[in-house]
Design a protein around this motif. Structure first.
Motif, PDB file in Angstrom:
ATOM      1  N   THR A 133       0.929  -1.162   0.006  1.00 36.52           N
ATOM      2  CA  THR A 133       0.096   0.014   0.236  1.00 36.52           C
ATOM      3  C   THR A 133       0.689   1.189  -0.043  1.00 36.52           C
ATOM      4  O   THR A 133       0.528   2.263  -0.987  1.00 36.52           O
ATOM      5  CB  THR A 133      -0.905   0.060   1.112  1.00 36.52           C
ATOM      6  OG1 THR A 133      -1.715  -1.103   1.104  1.00 36.52           O
ATOM      7  CG2 THR A 133      -1.839   1.338   1.348  1.00 36.52           C
ATOM      8  N   GLN A 134       1.835   1.143   0.866  1.00 39.55           N
ATOM      9  CA  GLN A 134       2.808   2.369   0.820  1.00 39.55           C
ATOM     10  C   GLN A 134       3.659   2.535  -0.611  1.00 39.55           C
ATOM     11  O   GLN A 134       3.856   3.493  -0.941  1.00 39.55           O
ATOM     12  CB  GLN A 134       3.862   2.087   2.095  1.00 39.55           C
ATOM     13  CG  GLN A 134       3.012   2.185   3.174  1.00 39.55           C
ATOM     14  CD  GLN A 134       4.252   1.947   4.477  1.00 39.55           C
ATOM     15  OE1 GLN A 134       4.948   0.882   4.320  1.00 39.55           O
ATOM     16  NE2 GLN A 134       3.855   2.173   5.664  1.00 39.55           N
ATOM     17  N   TRP A 135       3.838   1.384  -0.937  1.00 37.54           N
ATOM     18  CA  TRP A 135       4.690   1.300  -2.329  1.00 37.54           C
ATOM     19  C   TRP A 135       3.727   2.046  -3.426  1.00 37.54           C
ATOM     20  O   TRP A 135       4.312   2.747  -4.253  1.00 37.54           O
ATOM     21  CB  TRP A 135       4.793  -0.075  -2.846  1.00 37.54           C
ATOM     22  CG  TRP A 135       5.639  -0.216  -4.126  1.00 37.54           C
ATOM     23  CD1 TRP A 135       6.886  -0.154  -4.403  1.00 37.54           C
ATOM     24  CD2 TRP A 135       4.952  -0.606  -5.238  1.00 37.54           C
ATOM     25  NE1 TRP A 135       7.245  -0.172  -5.791  1.00 37.54           N
ATOM     26  CE2 TRP A 135       6.000  -0.640  -6.354  1.00 37.54           C
ATOM     27  CE3 TRP A 135       3.511  -0.842  -5.787  1.00 37.54           C
ATOM     28  CZ2 TRP A 135       5.410  -0.895  -7.787  1.00 37.54           C
ATOM     29  CZ3 TRP A 135       3.219  -1.182  -6.733  1.00 37.54           C
ATOM     30  CH2 TRP A 135       4.304  -1.029  -7.899  1.00 37.54           C
ATOM     31  N   ILE A 136       2.731   1.708  -3.456  1.00 40.53           N
ATOM     32  CA  ILE A 136       1.607   2.391  -4.407  1.00 40.53           C
ATOM     33  C   ILE A 136       1.629   3.869  -4.227  1.00 40.53           C
ATOM     34  O   ILE A 136       1.521   4.690  -5.106  1.00 40.53           O
ATOM     35  CB  ILE A 136       0.216   1.673  -4.324  1.00 40.53           C
ATOM     36  CG1 ILE A 136       0.271   0.243  -4.865  1.00 40.53           C
ATOM     37  CG2 ILE A 136      -0.824   2.600  -5.112  1.00 40.53           C
ATOM     38  CD1 ILE A 136      -0.825  -0.616  -4.606  1.00 40.53           C
ATOM     39  N   PHE A 137       1.479   4.281  -2.776  1.00 39.50           N
ATOM     40  CA  PHE A 137       1.603   5.662  -2.507  1.00 39.50           C
ATOM     41  C   PHE A 137       2.867   6.432  -3.208  1.00 39.50           C
ATOM     42  O   PHE A 137       2.523   7.574  -3.880  1.00 39.50           O
ATOM     43  CB  PHE A 137       1.493   5.934  -0.948  1.00 39.50           C
ATOM     44  CG  PHE A 137       1.550   7.320  -0.426  1.00 39.50           C
ATOM     45  CD1 PHE A 137       0.299   8.007  -0.168  1.00 39.50           C
ATOM     46  CD2 PHE A 137       2.729   8.055  -0.446  1.00 39.50           C
ATOM     47  CE1 PHE A 137       0.322   9.346   0.125  1.00 39.50           C
ATOM     48  CE2 PHE A 137       2.871   9.262  -0.058  1.00 39.50           C
ATOM     49  CZ  PHE A 137       1.598   9.962   0.339  1.00 39.50           C
ATOM     50  N   LEU A 138       3.835   5.588  -2.833  1.00 38.91           N
ATOM     51  CA  LEU A 138       5.136   6.381  -3.601  1.00 38.91           C
ATOM     52  C   LEU A 138       5.134   6.358  -4.966  1.00 38.91           C
ATOM     53  O   LEU A 138       5.583   7.394  -5.663  1.00 38.91           O
ATOM     54  CB  LEU A 138       6.289   5.483  -3.168  1.00 38.91           C
ATOM     55  CG  LEU A 138       6.569   5.380  -1.730  1.00 38.91           C
ATOM     56  CD1 LEU A 138       7.779   4.582  -1.452  1.00 38.91           C
ATOM     57  CD2 LEU A 138       6.777   6.752  -1.089  1.00 38.91           C
TER      58      LEU A 138
END
Length: 807
Positions: A133-138
């Motif tokens: 989820t954090q990777w997609i945010f980045l």
């Protein structure tokens, strides 16, 4: 049949044999069936969960028997506010309560006997999920689709937290009832507006309920119009409004700014300042939904300042009013009270000028406000132009003068995703005094949520007071820096979970492009209509953004969508603990078994409609299954017996296969079950008349079991074994109907005298009405009853009855 024993037996066998495991080698034949995953805020499944998962599982079983390789995963939407609020109230850590509830719900879902492939289970609160989820945010940040800015929010001073618009009721916090304030906070947003046109246009190609597509169209709210720039009297600057009715510009008699508009403080005159500030405070205590209500009386206050209408140079007063929001459009509107109902009411209340500039095309002087298109009057050189002609001419003139022009506007706003709460995925950003806002390097993901946090709200994000979490080093310069203290809206986690299921335990990437493109999009998605303008819209945005970033090759996440209806309480109201009308499925499952409960939910309600709970019918469903069991036992007992087949049974058999196939495909489970009940009745009649052919009876009963299997999986699996057939019934092919058997050679007609059935006759199905009439009158029993009576008329309903009216 001992339901408890049978269900435990077959659930164990299904698990041991891996019956429902997805076959990766046959991915070309996949069918991805998915229900919206549950939020483990409660300790147990309720009737709503059952109504979502049970019938959809039956549909998935049906598709499996039709030959599809069904991918049917399950997981938990495990972050979010309810668990945190429960923790604040009880002191139980959100992680502990969430995992305990998940364990309970896993046990209940398995007891349901569903086809979920638990090898693909996900929990969004686990680091191996929210890392991605954090990777997609980045990735969205790198693409300019995630950004940070100051924005007004709903703030509860008692709970010390931001509230969503939906959590504000009549200007108060829905949980503690404190008056809500409006505050400006620096927030993270996703630029969903960049996809507004595509989100709108692609709705046309989706197999979704039309009502849901219309809700999204209205939510996106595309308006074709123009921008008009008003100069501030006595100043060099100004402000812009958006309008779809530039043709009414000559009738603008005042303009309105939102209370939060930064110009308000600049332009308000000293004599009006106290009133304006008091009004701003009042508006700050109101939620956006209340302010936009069409039924609420509009209020406002004069700033003392004036603007200049660019089309005629007229000075118009600048008002502040609650019905204009700074976060909507430009935060400013032009008011034309003669041709807008809201402006008319406001102008009437505050005694502002109301000047007609449009009349109807037929020349009539319609009552004001006249809000339709027409012909311009009192509009200088534009008089006589139609609305469409005037809009184009006026906007072209403003464009040439640098005072406006054509513009497409949207109601949709960028998605605010940051939350000042604890139980969510940490935002993977770092704030450095020297380098500014810096993304966390992908190699350092996940940014883990610490356990030892004081999550009682105190006016700031709980993570902000955890020094061990907050203190870090800047990835750019290596100096001391601070992490972002906010967490992501839980809707971010659920906006891509359907992509993670096929790759559930892949630690190297969020999803494998080739594999995901093979299994996606979801073929059938089932869940509540209340998610139309949030989850369903956000998931579409994520899919399109990830496609543009090169990770996906499809445009939409969910090909086909079904909304289950709502099971209401026995009082006809929505179930809630406060009303005391919540129905738990546990007692019914304990008493009757999960198959009976499942079938009752599917038979007692139209699936997409739902309705008030009434358990009167559950006993009749249990009796129906008992009848089927006795029928199977009779078929076993009559094996090898020679006798006659039956044309009527054959007709009902093939009509039932046709109807059950069509109705199950369309989630019309109640009518499908009704058809199977008709077949059971026909078989009992056939068997009761004697001279039964055992081989024929078994063949029809076998078809019945195949059709019933998705609806009562444990029960039919047991009967299938009892018949001596190979394991499993769910490896069998769905029965097919014979078109030639869907017509009868003979039909039975009821014979009525004055509307009361007095007998029956059998005639060729192609008999004419005259032949049916003659046969009815010739019937010995009927003739005897009519002796001495005068026949007034004879009514023939082809294929059904003959009614003789006599005196």
């Amino acid at each position: 049949m001992d339901a408890k024993r049978v269900e435990a037996k077959w659930q164990k066998k299904w698990e041991e044999t891996g019956l429902y495991r997805f076959n990766k080698e046959d991915a070309d034949n996949k069918l991805y069936c998915l229900e919206m995953f549950s939020y483990p805020s409660g300790a147990k499944l309720h009737v709503g969960h059952w109504y979502n998962y049970g019938p959809t599982d039956s549909w998935a079983r049906f598709k499996r028997m039709q030959g599809y390789n069904v991918f049917h995963p399950m997981g938990f939407d495990a972050f979010g506010l309810p668990a945190e609020n429960y923790a604040i109230k009880t002191g139980v850590h959100p992680q502990d309560s969430t995992f305990k509830n998940i364990e309970t719900m896993e046990r209940q879902l398995k007891a349901m006997g569903a086809t979920f492939d638990w090898d693909y289970e996900i929990k969004t609160c686990m680091p191996d999920y929210y890392k991605w989820t954090q990777w997609i945010f980045l990735k969205l940040y790198e693409a300019g689709l995630a950004y940070r800015k100051e924005a007004p929010v709903n703030w509860c001073p008692s709970c010390n937290t931001v509230l969503a618009n939906e959590q504000v009721v009549d200007g108060a916090c829905e949980r503690c009832h404190s008056i809500v304030e409006r505050r400006n906070l620096t927030q993270w947003f996703f630029k969903i507006t960049q996809y507004a046109d595509e989100l709108l246009n692609d709705l046309d190609k989706l197999d979704w309920p039309e009502k849901t597509k219309m809700m999204q169209r209205n939510w996106i709210g595309r308006s074709v119009g123009g921008e008009v720039t008003f100069a501030l009297d006595g100043r060099k600057d100004g402000f812009t409004v958006f309008t779809t009715r530039a043709d009414t510009l000559y009738g603008c008699t005042y303009v309105v700014l939102a209370p939060e508009h930064p110009l308000v403080d600049e332009i308000t005159t000293p004599e009006n300042r106290a009133a304006v500030e008091e009004y701003q405070k009042m508006c700050a205590r109101m939620g956006e939904i209340d302010r936009l209500s069409t039924t609420r009386e509009k209020t406002g206050v004069f700033t003392g300042a004036y603007a200049v209408n660019p089309i005629n140079g007229r000075k118009v007063p600048i008002w502040v009013a609650d019905y204009v929001l700074y976060s909507y459009g430009t935060g400013a509107v032009m008011a034309v009270p003669a041709h807008d109902e809201r402006d008319f009411a406001f102008a009437t209340k505050y005694d502002l000028p109301i000047e007609r500039v449009i009349k109807s095309a037929d020349g009539g002087e319609d009552a004001l406000p006249f809000c339709e298109d027409g012909v311009l009057v009192n509009s200088d050189k534009r008089d006589g132009l139609t609305g469409a002609q005037a809009r184009e001419a006026i906007l072209n003139e403003l464009k040439e003068q640098g005072k406006g022009g054509f513009k497409v506007n949207y109601r949709l706003r960028d998605w605010l995703v940051s939350r000042q709460r604890y139980w969510g995925a940490p935002i993977p950003m770092i704030h450095c005094e020297h380098c500014g806002t810096v993304p966390v390097p992908e190699s350092e993901l996940p940014v883990q949520l610490p356990y030892d946090v004081n999550f009682t709200p105190d006016g700031s994000s709980p993570l902000a007071s955890h020094e061990g979490f907050m203190n870090t080093t800047c990835p750019k310069c290596g100096r001391p820096a601070r992490r972002d203290p906010d967490t992501l809206d839980t809707f971010v986690c659920s906006s891509w979970y359907f992509l993670r299921y096929p790759n559930a335990h892949d630690g190297s990437e969020a999803f494998n492009k080739e594999w995901t493109n093979k299994l996606l999009p979801v073929d059938k998605y089932v869940g509540g209509a209340e998610h139309a303008c949030m989850h369903l819209l956000y998931a579409r945005f994520f899919t399109k953004a990830l496609r543009d970033l090169g990770y996906l090759s499809f445009d939409e996440p969910f090909k086909s969508l079904v909304h289950q209806g709502i099971i209401l309480g026995p009082d006809g109201m929505r179930m809630s603990k406060s009303r005391g009308n919540v129905i738990s499925p546990d007692g019914f499952v304990e008493q009757y078994g999960s198959d009976v409960f499942r079938m009752y939910l599917m038979f007692g309600f139209a699936y997409t409609e739902g309705g008030p709970w009434n358990d009167n019918g559950i006993k009749s469903v249990a009796r129906f299954l008992d009848r089927v069991e006795r029928l199977v036992e009779r078929a076993i007992a009559l094996r090898g017996q020679k006798g006659r087949s039956d044309e009527e049974v054959e007709y009902v058999r093939h009509r039932t296969i046709q109807a059950v196939t069509n109705d199950t495909e369309k989630f019309q489970f109640n009518t499908a079950i009704a058809r199977m009940m008709e077949l059971v009745n026909a078989l009992y009649k056939y068997e009761g008349e004697g001279n039964v052919d055992g081989t024929y009876l078994e063949a029809v009963v076998r078809d019945l079991m195949l059709m019933m299997a998705p609806f009562a999986p444990h029960f039919i699996e047991e009967l299938w074994e009892k018949m001596g057939y190979p394991y499993s019934v769910f490896n069998q092919k769905w029965p097919e109907f014979d078109e030639s058997k869907l017509t009868r050679s003979h039909v039975e007609l009821a014979l009525q005298i004055n509307g009361k059935v007095r007998g029956r006759i059998t005639l060729p199905s192609d008999a004419t009405q005259e032949q049916a009439k003659a046969a009815a009158l010739a019937d010995e029993k009927i003739a005897a009853m009519l002796e001495g009576k005068e026949i007034k008329k004879v009514v023939v309903v082809p294929g059904r009855l003959v009614n003789i009216v006599a005196k």
